[in-house]
Design a protein around this motif. Structure first.
Motif, PDB file in Angstrom:
ATOM      1  N   ASN A   1      -0.018   6.425   3.713  1.00  0.00           N
ATOM      2  CA  ASN A   1       0.315   5.115   4.279  1.00  0.00           C
ATOM      3  C   ASN A   1      -0.191   3.976   3.385  1.00  0.00           C
ATOM      4  O   ASN A   1      -0.784   3.002   3.859  1.00  0.00           O
ATOM      5  N   VAL A   2       0.072   4.106   2.091  1.00  0.00           N
ATOM      6  CA  VAL A   2      -0.331   3.100   1.108  1.00  0.00           C
ATOM      7  C   VAL A   2       0.897   2.717   0.287  1.00  0.00           C
ATOM      8  O   VAL A   2       1.569   3.579  -0.291  1.00  0.00           O
ATOM      9  N   ILE A   3       1.183   1.425   0.218  1.00  0.00           N
ATOM     10  CA  ILE A   3       2.349   0.932  -0.505  1.00  0.00           C
ATOM     11  C   ILE A   3       2.036   0.789  -1.991  1.00  0.00           C
ATOM     12  O   ILE A   3       0.949   0.339  -2.373  1.00  0.00           O
ATOM     13  N   ILE A   4       2.982   1.180  -2.831  1.00  0.00           N
ATOM     14  CA  ILE A   4       2.867   1.010  -4.281  1.00  0.00           C
ATOM     15  C   ILE A   4       3.412  -0.372  -4.621  1.00  0.00           C
ATOM     16  O   ILE A   4       4.610  -0.631  -4.489  1.00  0.00           O
ATOM     17  N   GLY A   5       2.539  -1.262  -5.051  1.00  0.00           N
ATOM     18  CA  GLY A   5       2.930  -2.612  -5.429  1.00  0.00           C
ATOM     19  C   GLY A   5       3.112  -2.698  -6.935  1.00  0.00           C
ATOM     20  O   GLY A   5       2.143  -2.589  -7.689  1.00  0.00           O
ATOM     21  N   LEU A   6       4.349  -2.878  -7.376  1.00  0.00           N
ATOM     22  CA  LEU A   6       4.655  -2.908  -8.809  1.00  0.00           C
ATOM     23  C   LEU A   6       4.462  -4.327  -9.343  1.00  0.00           C
ATOM     24  O   LEU A   6       5.172  -5.249  -8.950  1.00  0.00           O
ATOM     25  N   GLU A   7       3.486  -4.473 -10.227  1.00  0.00           N
ATOM     26  CA  GLU A   7       3.213  -5.792 -10.784  1.00  0.00           C
ATOM     27  C   GLU A   7       3.875  -5.943 -12.148  1.00  0.00           C
ATOM     28  O   GLU A   7       3.842  -5.033 -12.980  1.00  0.00           O
ATOM     29  N   ASN A   8       4.467  -7.098 -12.363  1.00  0.00           N
ATOM     30  CA  ASN A   8       5.073  -7.423 -13.642  1.00  0.00           C
ATOM     31  C   ASN A   8       4.163  -8.409 -14.355  1.00  0.00           C
ATOM     32  O   ASN A   8       4.009  -9.554 -13.933  1.00  0.00           O
ATOM     33  N   VAL A   9       3.534  -7.969 -15.428  1.00  0.00           N
ATOM     34  CA  VAL A   9       2.562  -8.793 -16.149  1.00  0.00           C
ATOM     35  C   VAL A   9       3.110  -9.082 -17.549  1.00  0.00           C
ATOM     36  O   VAL A   9       4.304  -9.008 -17.776  1.00  0.00           O
ATOM     37  N   TRP A  10       2.234  -9.371 -18.487  1.00  0.00           N
ATOM     38  CA  TRP A  10       2.678  -9.615 -19.862  1.00  0.00           C
ATOM     39  C   TRP A  10       2.894  -8.272 -20.564  1.00  0.00           C
ATOM     40  O   TRP A  10       2.294  -7.980 -21.578  1.00  0.00           O
TER      41      TRP A  10
ATOM     42  N   PRO B   1      10.471   1.556   1.657  1.00  0.00           N
ATOM     43  CA  PRO B   1       9.457   0.637   2.190  1.00  0.00           C
ATOM     44  C   PRO B   1       8.074   0.808   1.565  1.00  0.00           C
ATOM     45  O   PRO B   1       7.225  -0.080   1.731  1.00  0.00           O
ATOM     46  N   PHE B   2       7.853   1.907   0.839  1.00  0.00           N
ATOM     47  CA  PHE B   2       6.544   2.121   0.220  1.00  0.00           C
ATOM     48  C   PHE B   2       6.519   1.747  -1.264  1.00  0.00           C
ATOM     49  O   PHE B   2       5.553   2.050  -1.964  1.00  0.00           O
ATOM     50  N   VAL B   3       7.566   1.068  -1.724  1.00  0.00           N
ATOM     51  CA  VAL B   3       7.572   0.505  -3.081  1.00  0.00           C
ATOM     52  C   VAL B   3       7.993  -0.955  -2.978  1.00  0.00           C
ATOM     53  O   VAL B   3       9.114  -1.266  -2.581  1.00  0.00           O
ATOM     54  N   LYS B   4       7.073  -1.844  -3.333  1.00  0.00           N
ATOM     55  CA  LYS B   4       7.299  -3.284  -3.211  1.00  0.00           C
ATOM     56  C   LYS B   4       6.847  -3.991  -4.491  1.00  0.00           C
ATOM     57  O   LYS B   4       6.375  -3.355  -5.437  1.00  0.00           O
TER      58      LYS B   4
ATOM     59  N   ILE C   1       6.114   8.633  -4.316  1.00  0.00           N
ATOM     60  CA  ILE C   1       6.424   8.125  -2.977  1.00  0.00           C
ATOM     61  C   ILE C   1       5.972   9.070  -1.863  1.00  0.00           C
ATOM     62  O   ILE C   1       5.392   8.606  -0.863  1.00  0.00           O
ATOM     63  N   PRO C   2       6.189  10.379  -1.954  1.00  0.00           N
ATOM     64  CA  PRO C   2       5.728  11.239  -0.850  1.00  0.00           C
ATOM     65  C   PRO C   2       4.224  11.124  -0.571  1.00  0.00           C
ATOM     66  O   PRO C   2       3.817  11.120   0.600  1.00  0.00           O
ATOM     67  N   LEU C   3       3.416  11.010  -1.615  1.00  0.00           N
ATOM     68  CA  LEU C   3       1.978  10.848  -1.400  1.00  0.00           C
ATOM     69  C   LEU C   3       1.684   9.484  -0.786  1.00  0.00           C
ATOM     70  O   LEU C   3       0.834   9.362   0.110  1.00  0.00           O
ATOM     71  N   ALA C   4       2.375   8.450  -1.254  1.00  0.00           N
ATOM     72  CA  ALA C   4       2.191   7.118  -0.685  1.00  0.00           C
ATOM     73  C   ALA C   4       2.525   7.121   0.805  1.00  0.00           C
ATOM     74  O   ALA C   4       1.811   6.518   1.623  1.00  0.00           O
ATOM     75  N   GLU C   5       3.602   7.795   1.162  1.00  0.00           N
ATOM     76  CA  GLU C   5       3.981   7.898   2.579  1.00  0.00           C
ATOM     77  C   GLU C   5       2.908   8.629   3.378  1.00  0.00           C
ATOM     78  O   GLU C   5       2.518   8.189   4.469  1.00  0.00           O
ATOM     79  N   LYS C   6       2.448   9.732   2.844  1.00  0.00           N
ATOM     80  CA  LYS C   6       1.441  10.537   3.538  1.00  0.00           C
ATOM     81  C   LYS C   6       0.170   9.741   3.787  1.00  0.00           C
ATOM     82  O   LYS C   6      -0.452   9.839   4.858  1.00  0.00           O
TER      83      LYS C   6
END
Length: 325
Positions: free
Chosen positions: A199-208, A228-231, A192-197
């Motif tokens: 300004n890129v959101i980590i989008g967690l995908e649920n696949v098979w 807010p940076f994990v969706k 998360i700290p790098l994502a904040e720095k």
């Protein structure tokens, strides 16, 4: 006097055809929505020829699956994409191994995810798509998709049962599910700290990947980061086999959804099997799906994860999905 003639270019023709298609939709039974949706396609390393074809077909942007080592090279790619009139809206990081027993694999997955975040930043993308981990194999007995009946602790996200009745056959699966939840939370939290720095959101995908296979459990996992940076990066086609309507997933996830992948899945008559098909050829109720996106206030991108049709045909199908028909 010789009459003036006009021979439209391919780009002009496609643009006119696309506008006409949208006009027909708006004047027929298309719904009126408050939200705005943009269209994208997955690409590898951006190449000018294909990008121009995408633009001519009516797409707005791309999701890039290529990770750059060099900032200068990445920014040149961004200039090319944007010069054509498209946008890189996301970077597809894909599978990680955050539940591995091998610390080296965990560290390697972490490093690749850092690289994906930097690539996204250089390309001007808003998100990365991350699949934190998966479970499976011959030693792990997993319920059939239609048999899942999950109970879990809302504080820890730990699963206590996965089917009604006797869960003894699934004890190892339950253990691995909970291990995967803990390992993923630990590693994503560190990112998360790098994502904040950047300004890129980590989008967690649920696949098979046999994890978080019910809407409330998936929501609990994503919401547990409370950041807010994990969706959620929600793929509509990946969830059809679990026999929960796509619009129910969307209503459950609500504002946690940052991005949407588009493909379709055709259930067999017994609802116990099926196959992936092109969008609008399967079992998804697309008008209800589009209405659900409007209900939860989703303004953003839908990215087709599919091949095998001409780009204008994919664009037309996405237009119809966006129009709610």
């Amino acid at each position: 006097m010789k009459p003036t003639t006009f021979s439209p270019s391919r780009r002009q023709f496609l643009a006119t055809a696309g506008a006409a298609s949208l006009s027909l939709l708006s004047s027929s039974n298309a719904a009126i929505f408050k939200t705005e949706i943009k269209k994208a396609k997955i690409v590898g390393k951006p190449e000018e020829k294909f990008l121009r074809e995408l633009k001519e077909a009516g797409f707005d942007g791309v999701e890039v699956s290529y990770l750059f080592d060099d900032e200068t090279e990445a920014k040149k790619a961004r200039e090319m994409v944007e010069g054509i009139g498209l946008k890189v809206h996301s970077v597809l990081r894909g599978w990680a191994e955050f539940n591995s027993d091998d610390p080296g694999q965990v560290a390697a997955s972490y490093a690749v995810t850092e690289k994906a975040l930097r690539t996204a930043h250089w390309l001007g993308a808003e998100t990365i798509l991350l699949v934190p981990c998966r479970v499976g194999g011959p030693t792990v007995k997993i319920p059939d998709p239609w048999d899942f009946d999950i109970e879990f602790d809302e504080k820890t996200g730990h699963v206590s049962r996965v089917v009604k009745g006797d869960n003894t056959p699934f004890e190892r699966y339950i253990m691995l599910q909970n291990k995967s939840t803990d390992g993923s939370k630990e590693q994503v939290t560190k990112l998360i700290p790098l994502a904040e720095k950047l300004n890129v959101i980590i989008g967690l995908e649920n696949v098979w990947n046999n994890l978080w296979v019910r809407p409330d459990l998936y929501k609990n996992f994503v919401a547990s980061f409370n950041h807010p940076f994990v969706k959620a990066y929600y793929d509509v086609g990946n969830h059809v086999k679990y026999l929960v309507p796509v619009h129910d997933w969307i209503h459950t996830l609500g504002g946690l959804i940052k991005k949407i992948h588009i493909k379709d899945y055709a259930l067999a008559p017994d609802n116990h099997s099926g196959k992936f098909v092109h969008p609008r050829d399967g079992s998804i109720d697309w008008p209800k799906m589009r209405q659900a996106l409007d209900d939860v206030g989703y303004n953003g991108w839908i990215t087709v994860e599919d091949n095998g049709l001409p780009l204008p045909e994919f664009n037309d199908r996405l237009n119809k999905i966006i129009a709610g028909v």
